[in-house]
Design a protein around this motif. Structure first.
Motif, PDB file in Angstrom:
ATOM      1  N   ARG A 350       0.789  -1.241  -0.050  1.00  0.00           N
ATOM      2  CA  ARG A 350      -0.100  -0.086   0.002  1.00  0.00           C
ATOM      3  C   ARG A 350       0.911   1.235  -0.043  1.00  0.00           C
ATOM      4  O   ARG A 350       0.342   2.218  -0.432  1.00  0.00           O
ATOM      5  CB  ARG A 350      -0.942  -0.005   1.178  1.00  0.00           C
ATOM      6  CG  ARG A 350      -1.935  -1.098   1.357  1.00  0.00           C
ATOM      7  CD  ARG A 350      -2.657  -1.419   0.097  1.00  0.00           C
ATOM      8  NE  ARG A 350      -3.448  -2.692   0.095  1.00  0.00           N
ATOM      9  CZ  ARG A 350      -4.752  -2.654   0.701  1.00  0.00           C
ATOM     10  NH1 ARG A 350      -5.046  -1.592   1.446  1.00  0.00           N
ATOM     11  NH2 ARG A 350      -5.393  -3.941   0.673  1.00  0.00           N
ATOM     12  N   ALA A 351       2.078   1.338   0.765  1.00  0.00           N
ATOM     13  CA  ALA A 351       2.940   2.253   0.526  1.00  0.00           C
ATOM     14  C   ALA A 351       2.978   2.724  -1.058  1.00  0.00           C
ATOM     15  O   ALA A 351       3.458   4.087  -1.246  1.00  0.00           O
ATOM     16  CB  ALA A 351       4.252   1.926   1.175  1.00  0.00           C
ATOM     17  N   ALA A 352       3.074   2.145  -2.015  1.00  0.00           N
ATOM     18  CA  ALA A 352       3.249   2.409  -3.450  1.00  0.00           C
ATOM     19  C   ALA A 352       2.125   3.760  -3.816  1.00  0.00           C
ATOM     20  O   ALA A 352       2.638   4.626  -4.521  1.00  0.00           O
ATOM     21  CB  ALA A 352       3.111   1.276  -4.077  1.00  0.00           C
ATOM     22  N   VAL A 353       0.911   3.551  -3.289  1.00  0.00           N
ATOM     23  CA  VAL A 353      -0.176   4.460  -3.431  1.00  0.00           C
ATOM     24  C   VAL A 353       0.526   5.896  -2.829  1.00  0.00           C
ATOM     25  O   VAL A 353       0.028   6.676  -3.756  1.00  0.00           O
ATOM     26  CB  VAL A 353      -1.441   3.801  -2.880  1.00  0.00           C
ATOM     27  CG1 VAL A 353      -2.313   4.882  -3.145  1.00  0.00           C
ATOM     28  CG2 VAL A 353      -1.843   2.620  -3.409  1.00  0.00           C
ATOM     29  N   GLU A 354       0.759   5.811  -1.625  1.00  0.00           N
ATOM     30  CA  GLU A 354       1.257   7.138  -1.206  1.00  0.00           C
ATOM     31  C   GLU A 354       2.551   7.883  -1.812  1.00  0.00           C
ATOM     32  O   GLU A 354       2.708   8.836  -2.081  1.00  0.00           O
ATOM     33  CB  GLU A 354       1.514   6.748   0.182  1.00  0.00           C
ATOM     34  CG  GLU A 354       0.513   6.388   1.176  1.00  0.00           C
ATOM     35  CD  GLU A 354       0.332   6.477   2.489  1.00  0.00           C
ATOM     36  OE1 GLU A 354       0.952   7.512   2.997  1.00  0.00           O
ATOM     37  OE2 GLU A 354      -0.252   5.934   3.222  1.00  0.00           O
ATOM     38  N   THR A 355       3.640   6.685  -2.317  1.00  0.00           N
ATOM     39  CA  THR A 355       4.391   7.120  -3.102  1.00  0.00           C
ATOM     40  C   THR A 355       4.120   7.647  -4.308  1.00  0.00           C
ATOM     41  O   THR A 355       4.511   8.917  -4.776  1.00  0.00           O
ATOM     42  CB  THR A 355       5.432   5.989  -3.290  1.00  0.00           C
ATOM     43  OG1 THR A 355       5.842   5.665  -2.090  1.00  0.00           O
ATOM     44  CG2 THR A 355       6.699   6.567  -4.151  1.00  0.00           C
ATOM     45  N   ALA A 356       2.919   7.034  -5.162  1.00  0.00           N
ATOM     46  CA  ALA A 356       2.424   7.633  -6.367  1.00  0.00           C
ATOM     47  C   ALA A 356       1.855   9.021  -6.397  1.00  0.00           C
ATOM     48  O   ALA A 356       2.070   9.913  -6.927  1.00  0.00           O
ATOM     49  CB  ALA A 356       1.652   6.504  -7.013  1.00  0.00           C
ATOM     50  N   LEU A 357       1.060   9.172  -5.066  1.00  0.00           N
ATOM     51  CA  LEU A 357       0.370  10.234  -4.819  1.00  0.00           C
ATOM     52  C   LEU A 357       1.296  11.662  -4.757  1.00  0.00           C
ATOM     53  O   LEU A 357       0.826  12.785  -4.912  1.00  0.00           O
ATOM     54  CB  LEU A 357      -0.476  10.168  -3.692  1.00  0.00           C
ATOM     55  CG  LEU A 357      -1.769   9.411  -3.838  1.00  0.00           C
ATOM     56  CD1 LEU A 357      -2.378   8.965  -2.396  1.00  0.00           C
ATOM     57  CD2 LEU A 357      -2.834   9.961  -4.881  1.00  0.00           C
TER      58      LEU A 357
END
Length: 414
Positions: A350-357
């Motif tokens: 899920r950390a990938a979503v925050e990185t993408a944002l």
């Protein structure tokens, strides 16, 4: 698509009188034009909860097929009978703006209740075009790299990381293309993938003032060339070929820029072992993955603005967002995301979503963007893929057509 000009020509009709439905219980009736989709049972449950908590308000759901939604909305506007509430979000905001109520005063008044700081910063930016609030979000999509863990593991290939570059992605995709498996897939028919690559190469769709299209810049052409080369170099199937269900087929190793809205579908496929990572870095770094919101707005002529506003607040509340998470969406509120309601379910990273944002961008702020992108630019992109038109020529053709349109219509920014 003539949506922008069509809607703008209807402005004189917006104030026309309309006959309101009369609720037998004397409640405020809020008409919601709703696009039918797989979420309808969840939506109906949420409406029931809202009406229980707000017994003086009735939500009159007018459901229409999703494919007919924009046509129906335009028809109602033309008839002087726009619904009180309708789906908008940032993609269609620019040409719907003349018909939307500016909610900034209500947001400020109810700031403590809404708690805007609970939304991710990129979401707050996307929901306040020009510094004003015209809609409240329910969920969002952000561009991510989807990958099939089983295919990677079977090939003894290391999983993608947030430090991957375009070259890492391409080389892994080439190695994984074998034995009936494609290394990746190409999203065709709209801007979702190629515009992300244009941004990643340092290019832009418009200039800073949104007065002309700049897809003929060297940076933009570099992004389009990489998009074309995923097919030319043989690790993504040409349009019309490859598995009909794409990444869900379990025969595609990666999907560049996949949609968060497909999480629920992927979770229903027991054999699909998948996860996500932030998009690989391009020549301009990790820049320009798209963020788009699904949101609700209120008609500027609605006689039930306050009741409709209560409904919008509820649909963006923690209670509603929890229901969306249970349905398979990523939480648009950070506090709900930290509850880990779907712990143990894919995707795990899920950390990938925050990185993408952190580097995601909304679509360009132009009322003409959708029409230009789909009707003028996309045909040239398609010819680049299917007729071997060089990227430089496709970019020039698209840019010339788009700029001629802007000049003829005096188009540009919101």
């Amino acid at each position: 698509m003539k949506a922008a000009r069509y809607l703008l020509c209807l402005l004189p009709l917006v104030g026309c009188a309309r006959e309101r439905p009369v609720d037998p219980l004397g409640r405020h009736t809020v008409i919601w034009l709703y696009p039918i989709d797989v979420n309808r049972p969840m939506i109906e449950r949420l409406v029931q909860r809202f009406e229980k908590e707000n017994p003086d308000v009735h939500i009159d759901i007018r459901a229409v097929p999703g494919s007919q939604y924009q046509t129906k909305l335009k028809t109602l506007v033309a008839a002087g009978e726009p619904p009180d509430v309708f789906v908008c979000g940032d993609v269609f905001f620019a040409y719907l703006k003349p018909f939307l109520s500016n909610l900034t005063d209500l947001v400020r008044r109810d700031a403590k209740e809404i708690d805007l700081e609970d939304f991710y910063p990129a979401v707050r930016k996307a929901m306040t075009p020009g510094g004003h609030t015209y809609f409240m979000p329910q969920w969002f999509n952000v561009s991510l790299l989807y990958y099939n863990r089983r295919i990677f593991d079977a090939a003894k290939e290391p999983h993608p990381t947030k430090d991957w570059t375009w070259d890492d992605y391409a080389q892994a995709a080439k190695r994984l293309t074998k034995n009936g498996v494609w290394g990746s897939t190409v999203t065709t028919g709209w801007w979702g993938e190629w515009l992300t690559l244009v941004h990643g190469a340092g290019g832009n769709f418009f200039d800073a003032g949104i007065t002309r299209t700049t897809l003929d810049s060297p940076e933009a052409i570099r992004g389009l060339t990489f998009y074309r080369d995923t097919i030319r170099e043989g690790f993504a199937p040409p349009p019309g070929e490859g598995p009909t269900t794409g990444f869900a087929s379990d025969k595609v190793a990666m999907d560049y820029g996949g949609h968060v809205g497909l999480w629920a579908t992927y979770r229903q496929l027991p054999s699909l072992d998948w996860d996500i990572e932030a998009l690989p870095k391009g020549p301009a770094g990790r820049r320009g993955g798209e963020i788009s919101l699904t949101a609700l707005g209120i008609s500027k002529t609605s006689p039930e603005r306050e009741a409709a506003w209560r409904f919008l607040k509820f649909m963006s509340s923690k209670e509603s967002i929890r229901a969306h998470v249970d349905q398979g969406y990523f939480a648009i509120r950070r506090s709900v995301g930290h509850e880990n309601r779907d712990k143990g379910k894919a995707p795990h990273n899920r950390a990938a979503v925050e990185t993408a944002l952190e580097t995601a961008e909304p679509i360009p702020s132009s009322k003409d963007f959708v029409e230009i992108a789909l009707n003028l630019v996309q045909p040239e992109i398609d010819r680049m893929l299917t007729e071997n038109v060089p990227p430089e020529q496709a970019a020039r053709n698209a840019t010339n057509a788009a700029n001629a349109f802007l000049k003829a219509t005096n188009g540009g920014a919101r």
